[in-house]
Motif scaffolding. Structure first.
Motif, PDB file in Angstrom:
ATOM      1  N   ARG A  17      22.462   5.740  80.551  1.00 47.93           N
ATOM      2  CA  ARG A  17      23.603   5.372  79.714  1.00 47.93           C
ATOM      3  C   ARG A  17      24.454   4.304  80.378  1.00 47.93           C
ATOM      4  O   ARG A  17      24.867   3.329  79.735  1.00 47.93           O
ATOM      5  CB  ARG A  17      24.474   6.606  79.447  1.00 47.93           C
ATOM      6  N   GLU A  23      20.685   4.047  71.180  1.00 49.07           N
ATOM      7  CA  GLU A  23      21.246   5.287  70.619  1.00 49.07           C
ATOM      8  C   GLU A  23      20.149   6.279  70.279  1.00 49.07           C
ATOM      9  O   GLU A  23      20.282   7.487  70.520  1.00 49.07           O
ATOM     10  CB  GLU A  23      22.088   4.961  69.393  1.00 49.07           C
ATOM     11  N   ARG A  68      21.262  -2.000  70.490  1.00 50.95           N
ATOM     12  CA  ARG A  68      22.231  -0.910  70.440  1.00 50.95           C
ATOM     13  C   ARG A  68      21.667   0.302  69.682  1.00 50.95           C
ATOM     14  O   ARG A  68      21.768   1.439  70.135  1.00 50.95           O
ATOM     15  CB  ARG A  68      23.526  -1.394  69.782  1.00 50.95           C
TER      16      ARG A  68
END
Length: 242
Positions: free
Chosen positions: A98, A17, A13
């Protein structure tokens, strides 16, 4: 294993990002400029990462249900998608990335603990437990972020990533009898014996890993013998590793 799975999920994660923060600043022109990979633009790299997220989701679905969720794209189909998708504008590339990564993170978070050790098959034919999908995703995100030639560079790789990648890579290289006796990650305080005759190679952990991965210069490394050629990276892990 439960704690390790959670930490891997959070690492993926965080890596996603950081990659998004770099990719969102790309212009259409920059997306068509060369990446660090010969013959690939930044658009190729981003398209590949989105496709990889889809491949990892496919394997997680197999682990969760025991049944393939549909046809699996073969190498030719993946090459076609890469060729056709690389020329898209930056906004479309980032949106695709994304979507793929958000879906991967959601699927990984929802995978029941009892299904995380189910064996799944990589496209190259080797098998690994479903939890290992997260390590593969983390490794791919970190290394391809470097291939985009956008900040951060290899020196900003997380320490935990460098250490894990070096541990796996040295174990795999030791099985292949490369001409390296030992590597020493001076900043990490770690070293690994590869068992072969040849060089003792020292340097920062991220520089050792960029050499293993065939990315960038080996100028930051010190060796008591000429550096040998290495097999293509990443190598499948040795049985029982991790």
């Amino acid at each position: 294993m439960e704690a390790d799975y959670a930490s891997l999920l959070e690492a993926v994660r965080a890596s996603a990002e950081r990659l998004d923060a770099s990719a969102v600043r790309l212009t259409d022109r920059q997306a068509r400029e060369p990446s660090l990979l010969p013959g690939w633009t930044r658009g190729h790299v981003l398209t590949h990462l989105a496709a990889s997220a889809g491949a990892y989701r496919w394997m997680l679905a197999v682990a969760r249900t025991g049944t393939p969720p549909g046809p699996r794209p073969d190498s030719a189909e993946l090459a076609r998608r890469l060729r056709e998708g690389a020329g898209r504008g930056a906004d479309a590339l980032v949106a695709d990335l994304r979507s793929g990564l958000d879906g991967l993170l959601a699927d990984a978070a929802a995978l029941p603990a009892g299904r995380r050790t189910v064996l799944v098959t990589a496209l190259a034919g080797w098998r690994h437990p479903a939890w290992y999908v997260l390590w593969r995703a983390w490794r791919e995100l970190e290394v391809h972020h470097v291939d985009l030639q956008l900040p951060p560079g290899p020196h900003r790789w997380p320490r935990a990533f460098v250490l894990r990648a070096l541990e796996e890579s040295t174990a795999a290289l030791a099985e292949r009898e490369v001409s390296v006796a030992r590597v020493e990650a001076e900043d990490l305080g770690r070293s690994w014996a590869l068992g072969g005759p040849g060089a003792v190679v020292r340097g920062p952990g991220h520089a050792l890993l960029t050499w293993f991965a065939g990315r960038g210069s080996a100028a930051a490394l010190h060796s008591d013998a000429p550096l040998p050629g290495l097999p293509p990276w990443p190598l499948p892990p040795v049985p029982g590793w991790g």
